[in-house]
Write a protein that holds these residues in place. Structure first.
Motif: not given
Length: 380
Positions: A81-82, A85, A90-91
């Protein structure tokens, strides 16, 4: 180009590896676009990982828990996720732990990774790979490429219209690897004759069984059979057309008899009326008080152990169980134990997972391990 990295296949795993290696790598993709299957995942919304710690994820990978462990710890969901990002994606996390891009567009994941990739050669179907004097010679229908390292990311053999035709199995078999016979996974269950067609569109919790294999989750009754998590997770256990047992409602005769005798059966059960009618036919219209002992027995047996021949369509299954034997892959690096500087990632390896973003987590994590290992080797 003999010191460069060749990535074969531009699905989820190949895209991640290409984005991490950038201009150090070139990609060979037989399609004219990237990520054809990736953009279909999650109904086009792309459930790209699952919100959990690595140890919590392991159960989703059946008997490959130990093999996937190093990759999941090296590139766990929080790092995935990072990473996205950092690329501007974005999640959003749903209550069931499924993680999606905030835009709910799978194309955003595909396009962002593709932009980070180095050189991409589309329309290049790899026919053969040979290694001579430490250099890989990669033959396509149009030309020959050379590379010092190769990442095989060609995927499995299901949903073939996206290009997943099992090409990698034959390429690696010719290099001495063992293929565990592949079968479709994460697919619908087609029910023979589809006796439940009149209940299409209903979502209901079920338990599906075959031998010792059992999955309990929600299922969606479709025009051809069952879809949803229960069907997709169970599909890996199917081998051709086999009879399965389905529990729609675990209920006994005494429980039914305790209901209002004036009530019509289809109105008295904790099931949608259309499903009760599809399962029980004329019996669903009888009053509870009018049911005979034999009819009660039949009703309970049908609801709790409904047997029907089923199969999994290869053409529309999203995953594959089977592939290159994990005993021939170093789980710490994804490097082949048969051929030095050859890496095998994603669905091409004999790894499959439950529905819920686990397969893409594996695709991304295995690609990360391979890319990191190659980067270290090149630096040394």
């Amino acid at each position: 180009m003999t010191d460069s990295v060749a990535i074969i296949g531009l699905g989820a795993s190949g895209l991640m590896a290409a984005s991490l290696l950038g201009m150090e790598a070139f990609v060979l993709e037989k399609n004219d676009t990237a990520g054809k299957k990736l953009i279909l995942t999650g109904g086009g919304k792309c459930n790209y990982t699952h919100d959990a710690e690595p140890d919590e994820l392991l159960e989703a990978y059946y008997d490959r828990r130990n093999f996937v462990r190093p990759a999941l710890y090296a590139f766990p969901p929080r790092k995935i996720r990072s990473y996205f990002q950092s690329l501007g994606i974005d999640s959003v996390t749903f209550e069931n732990g499924k993680v999606f891009p905030k835009s709910l567009k799978a194309t955003d994941i595909r396009d962002t990774l593709e932009r980070k990739a180095g050189r991409i050669f589309y329309g290049q179907k790899v026919c053969r790979i040979a290694k001579k004097d430490g250099v890989f010679h990669i033959f396509t229908s149009e030309r020959t490429f050379k590379a010092g390292h190769v990442i095989m990311a060609t995927g499995g053999f299901t949903y073939r219209e996206t290009g997943s035709e099992g090409d990698g199995y034959f390429l690696l078999e010719n290099l001495g690897h063992t293929i565990v016979p592949p079968r479709p996974a994460l697919g619908q269950l087609f029910l023979e004759g589809h006796p439940l067609k009149e209940a299409a569109g209903i979502t209901i919790p079920v338990t599906i069984r075959k031998g010792r294999n059992r999955i309990s989750s929600s299922a969606v009754i479709t025009e051809k059979g069952l879809s949803g998590p229960a069907a997709e997770d169970f599909s890996r256990f199917m081998d051709g057309k086999e009879t399965i047992g389905i529990t729609f409602l675990d209920i006994g005769k005494e429980t039914i008899k305790r209901k209002s005798g004036k009530a019509m059966l289809k109105n008295a059960l904790d099931l949608p009326e259309r499903l009760t009618e599809a399962l029980l036919g004329e019996l669903s219209y009888k009053r509870i008080a009018d049911l005979t002992a034999g009819e009660l027995e039949k009703i309970c047996r049908t609801l709790s152990d409904y047997e029907v021949p089923a199969s999994v369509p290869t053409l529309s299954a999203m995953g594959t169980t089977g592939g290159i034997s994990t005993s021939e892959i170093d789980s710490r690096t994804m490097e082949s134990r048969k051929v030095e500087n050859l890496y095998i990632t994603g669905e091409l390896a004999d790894v499959d997972a439950k529905c819920g973003g686990y397969s893409l987590t594996w695709a991304f994590a295995s690609a990360y391990l391979a890319a990191q290992s190659i980067a270290r080797n090149r630096k040394e």
